[in-house]
Design an enzyme around this catalytic site. Sequence first.
Site, PDB file in Angstrom:
ATOM      1  N   ASP A  52       0.820  -1.132  -0.214  1.00 59.52           N
ATOM      2  CA  ASP A  52      -0.282  -0.015   0.045  1.00 59.52           C
ATOM      3  C   ASP A  52       0.935   1.417  -0.074  1.00 59.52           C
ATOM      4  O   ASP A  52       2.251   1.197   0.099  1.00 59.52           O
ATOM      5  CB  ASP A  52      -0.673   0.021   1.292  1.00 59.52           C
ATOM      6  CG  ASP A  52      -2.087  -0.857   1.229  1.00 59.52           C
ATOM      7  OD1 ASP A  52      -2.299  -1.578   0.015  1.00 59.52           O
ATOM      8  OD2 ASP A  52      -2.538  -1.276   2.209  1.00 59.52           O
ATOM      9  N   TYR A 111       5.085  -9.805   7.274  1.00 52.31           N
ATOM     10  CA  TYR A 111       5.056  -8.560   7.691  1.00 52.31           C
ATOM     11  C   TYR A 111       5.470  -8.327   9.107  1.00 52.31           C
ATOM     12  O   TYR A 111       5.140  -9.006  10.057  1.00 52.31           O
ATOM     13  CB  TYR A 111       3.799  -7.863   7.131  1.00 52.31           C
ATOM     14  CG  TYR A 111       3.550  -7.801   5.668  1.00 52.31           C
ATOM     15  CD1 TYR A 111       3.599  -6.520   5.158  1.00 52.31           C
ATOM     16  CD2 TYR A 111       3.067  -8.770   4.962  1.00 52.31           C
ATOM     17  CE1 TYR A 111       3.432  -6.176   3.895  1.00 52.31           C
ATOM     18  CE2 TYR A 111       2.742  -8.722   3.732  1.00 52.31           C
ATOM     19  CZ  TYR A 111       3.048  -7.121   3.104  1.00 52.31           C
ATOM     20  OH  TYR A 111       2.551  -7.142   1.916  1.00 52.31           O
TER      21      TYR A 111
END
EC number: 5.4.99.12
Length: 248
Positions: A52, A111
């Site tokens: 993102d 992540y």
Amino acid sequence: MTRYFIELAYNGKAFHGWQIQPDAPSVQETLEHALGTLLRAPVSVVGAGRTDTGVHASFYVAHFDWEGALFSPEQIAYKLNRILGKDIAVYRLYPVPPGIHARFSALSRTYKYYIDKTKDPFTCEYAWRAHPLPDIGRMNEACRILFEYKDFTSFAKLHSDARTNDCSLMEACWEDTGKQLVFTIKANRFLRNMVRAIVGTLVEIGQGKLTPEAMRQIIESKNRCKAGSSVPGYALFLCDITYPPINE
């Protein structure tokens, strides 16, 4: 035709994510431009997945195809770093078998999300301040519920083009490093906005706004509106991608 993997890292602050966007800077476009300049021909680069806007990658993998073999991949990597700005660093460039794909051959992605426990001028651009500070025990209790499910529609970006919202979770936990709360999550794949939505939900649980058991109802609802708000992207890092053994 030879396929090359590029191992790199990027600071996402200046980019609207990995993927090329109309009228907005992206990591993919910047890397393609640098490669095209160096090799004096258009180059199409395929990444391991989207990130993102504002999200970072301390480890990322992309590939491109080139007619014939490059004389010195080490020199190409060195020269790429001289062309690229300070926000992208190429670590390694090497040939792989043609059937290996940066995105579709990946076995897992990992992540990490960082929350500062106190104000810190040296980490404030890369860690979020959550107030009040969430309880790590409550958040880890909710994390254990995540492993009971594969359909994570409740944490997916609305109107996504994903063919399926199923993901196989391998790791999800918080740790207290003393100065920060760090969330690590690993899965075979992730949906758009999924990690930030999960973190936002976990933080609300940690702050007592929701019970840990509420995680089960949220997932089973398959409704994004039932989950917590997405946390800011600047504290999120893609930090690992694994592949089957590759014979270079």
